[in-house]
Design a protein around this motif. Structure first.
Motif, PDB file in Angstrom:
ATOM      1  N   GLU A 230       0.846  -1.188   0.000  1.00 38.28           N
ATOM      2  CA  GLU A 230       0.000   0.000   0.000  1.00 38.28           C
ATOM      3  C   GLU A 230       0.883   1.241   0.000  1.00 38.28           C
ATOM      4  N   ILE A 231       0.681   2.103  -0.972  1.00 42.30           N
ATOM      5  CA  ILE A 231       1.449   3.342  -1.038  1.00 42.30           C
ATOM      6  C   ILE A 231       0.547   4.488  -0.619  1.00 42.30           C
ATOM      7  N   MET A 232       1.038   5.286   0.300  1.00 42.89           N
ATOM      8  CA  MET A 232       0.278   6.408   0.821  1.00 42.89           C
ATOM      9  C   MET A 232       1.093   7.673   0.586  1.00 42.89           C
ATOM     10  N   SER A 233       0.422   8.742   0.204  1.00 45.05           N
ATOM     11  CA  SER A 233       1.134  10.001   0.027  1.00 45.05           C
ATOM     12  C   SER A 233       1.472  10.586   1.396  1.00 45.05           C
ATOM     13  N   CYS A 234       2.380  11.520   1.378  1.00 42.69           N
ATOM     14  CA  CYS A 234       2.811  12.151   2.632  1.00 42.69           C
ATOM     15  C   CYS A 234       2.807  13.664   2.451  1.00 42.69           C
TER      16      CYS A 234
ATOM     17  N   LEU B  82      -9.367  19.261   6.111  1.00 46.88           N
ATOM     18  CA  LEU B  82      -8.691  18.117   6.713  1.00 46.88           C
ATOM     19  C   LEU B  82      -9.149  16.823   6.055  1.00 46.88           C
ATOM     20  N   ILE B  83     -10.439  16.671   5.842  1.00 45.35           N
ATOM     21  CA  ILE B  83     -10.964  15.474   5.167  1.00 45.35           C
ATOM     22  C   ILE B  83     -10.376  15.356   3.763  1.00 45.35           C
ATOM     23  N   ALA B  84     -10.184  16.482   3.091  1.00 45.62           N
ATOM     24  CA  ALA B  84      -9.647  16.484   1.727  1.00 45.62           C
ATOM     25  C   ALA B  84      -8.209  15.981   1.651  1.00 45.62           C
ATOM     26  N   THR B  85      -7.510  15.876   2.787  1.00 48.69           N
ATOM     27  CA  THR B  85      -6.145  15.312   2.750  1.00 48.69           C
ATOM     28  C   THR B  85      -6.188  13.799   2.544  1.00 48.69           C
ATOM     29  N   GLY B  86      -7.379  13.235   2.527  1.00 45.08           N
ATOM     30  CA  GLY B  86      -7.540  11.814   2.234  1.00 45.08           C
ATOM     31  C   GLY B  86      -6.871  10.925   3.259  1.00 45.08           C
ATOM     32  N   THR B  87      -6.015  10.056   2.759  1.00 47.27           N
ATOM     33  CA  THR B  87      -5.295   9.129   3.630  1.00 47.27           C
ATOM     34  C   THR B  87      -3.814   9.483   3.727  1.00 47.27           C
ATOM     35  N   ALA B  88      -3.473  10.686   3.285  1.00 50.41           N
ATOM     36  CA  ALA B  88      -2.065  11.099   3.313  1.00 50.41           C
ATOM     37  C   ALA B  88      -1.515  11.053   4.731  1.00 50.41           C
ATOM     38  N   GLN B  89      -0.283  10.598   4.850  1.00 47.86           N
ATOM     39  CA  GLN B  89       0.398  10.688   6.135  1.00 47.86           C
ATOM     40  C   GLN B  89       0.673  12.169   6.382  1.00 47.86           C
ATOM     41  N   LEU B  90       0.373  12.646   7.576  1.00 45.22           N
ATOM     42  CA  LEU B  90       0.608  14.043   7.923  1.00 45.22           C
ATOM     43  C   LEU B  90       1.833  14.107   8.821  1.00 45.22           C
ATOM     44  N   LEU B  91       2.851  14.768   8.321  1.00 46.21           N
ATOM     45  CA  LEU B  91       4.140  14.827   9.001  1.00 46.21           C
ATOM     46  C   LEU B  91       4.529  16.286   9.171  1.00 46.21           C
TER      47      LEU B  91
ATOM     48  N   MET C  70      -3.904  13.153  12.201  1.00 45.19           N
ATOM     49  CA  MET C  70      -4.438  11.953  11.543  1.00 45.19           C
ATOM     50  C   MET C  70      -5.511  11.286  12.391  1.00 45.19           C
ATOM     51  N   LYS C  71      -5.346  11.304  13.705  1.00 43.26           N
ATOM     52  CA  LYS C  71      -6.359  10.736  14.608  1.00 43.26           C
ATOM     53  C   LYS C  71      -7.654  11.537  14.512  1.00 43.26           C
ATOM     54  N   VAL C  72      -7.550  12.863  14.560  1.00 43.59           N
ATOM     55  CA  VAL C  72      -8.727  13.714  14.444  1.00 43.59           C
ATOM     56  C   VAL C  72      -9.379  13.508  13.082  1.00 43.59           C
ATOM     57  N   ARG C  73      -8.598  13.435  12.034  1.00 43.07           N
ATOM     58  CA  ARG C  73      -9.152  13.204  10.681  1.00 43.07           C
ATOM     59  C   ARG C  73      -9.949  11.907  10.647  1.00 43.07           C
ATOM     60  N   LYS C  74      -9.384  10.867  11.226  1.00 45.04           N
ATOM     61  CA  LYS C  74     -10.071   9.568  11.259  1.00 45.04           C
ATOM     62  C   LYS C  74     -11.375   9.666  12.049  1.00 45.04           C
ATOM     63  N   GLU C  75     -11.330  10.334  13.188  1.00 47.58           N
ATOM     64  CA  GLU C  75     -12.515  10.462  14.027  1.00 47.58           C
ATOM     65  C   GLU C  75     -13.621  11.273  13.333  1.00 47.58           C
TER      66      GLU C  75
END
Length: 156
Positions: free
Chosen positions: A8-12, A107-116, A146-151
Motif C-alpha cells: 500500500e502506497i500512501m502520500s505524505c 482536513l478530510i480532503a487530505t484523504g489518507t495522506a500521512q501528515l508529518l 491523523m487521529k482527528v481526521r479519522k474520528e
C-alpha cells in the motif's frame, strides 16, 4: 510517496505550508479550549501551559501566533504539563477541525495522506526533521491530526 506495508502506497504531506498551511497550529482560526475562544491552536496550547489566568489572558491577546509561542516559552509550566500536553494538543486540534466547517472539509480532503510536521527548527517531538534523507522525530502533531481526521471522517 511512502511505502506503508503490504504494497500500500500512501502520500505524505510533510510541510504545513502553502496549500497545507491550514494544518499548522499557527493558522489563525478560532479554537476553543476550556470554554475560551482563542485565535489559533498555538494561542490555546501556549495558554494551557499555565494555570495563571493573567498569563493566559496575556497569551490570548498577544496577536500573532508566533508571539503567543514566545510568551508560552517564558512562563513557568504547570506542574502536570508533561503528563497533559499531548491531551491538550489533541483537544485544541480537535476543536479547530470540528467547530470550523471549512477546516473540517480541508482536513478530510487530505484523504489518507500521512501528515508529518516536517520542520527545520529542530522540533523532533511535535514534528520531525530530515537527517540523511530520513524523517526523524515523534511527529505527535501529525499523529494527532491523523487521529482527528479519522474520528471526524467516522462521525461524518
Amino acid at each position: 510517496m511512502m511505502l506503508m506495508g503490504e504494497g500500500e502506497i500512501m502520500s505524505c504531506i510533510d510541510s504545513f505550508t502553502g496549500k497545507y498551511r491550514f494544518l499548522s497550529n499557527f493558522y489563525l482560526i478560532s479554537t476553543i479550549y476550556e470554554d475560551i475562544e482563542y485565535p489559533s491552536v498555538e494561542h490555546a496550547f501556549q495558554a494551557a501551559k499555565t494555570l495563571n489566568i493573567p498569563y493566559r489572558k496575556q497569551i490570548f491577546t498577544s496577536g500573532r501566533a508566533d508571539r503567543a509561542k514566545v510568551l508560552g516559552h517564558r512562563l513557568t509550566l504547570r506542574d502536570d504539563w508533561e503528563q497533559v500536553k499531548i491531551q491538550v494538543m489533541y483537544d485544541c486540534v480537535k476543536s479547530k477541525f470540528t467547530f470550523n466547517q471549512p477546516m473540517f472539509d480541508m482536513l478530510i480532503a487530505t484523504g489518507t495522506a500521512q501528515l508529518l510536521e516536517g520542520n527545520n527548527w529542530g522540533d523532533k517531538f511535535w514534528g520531525a526533521v530530515k537527517l540523511k534523507g530520513e524523517w526523524v522525530g515523534g511527529n505527535y502533531l501529525g499523529k494527532i491530526l491523523m487521529k482527528v481526521r479519522k474520528e471526524i471522517r467516522e462521525y461524518d
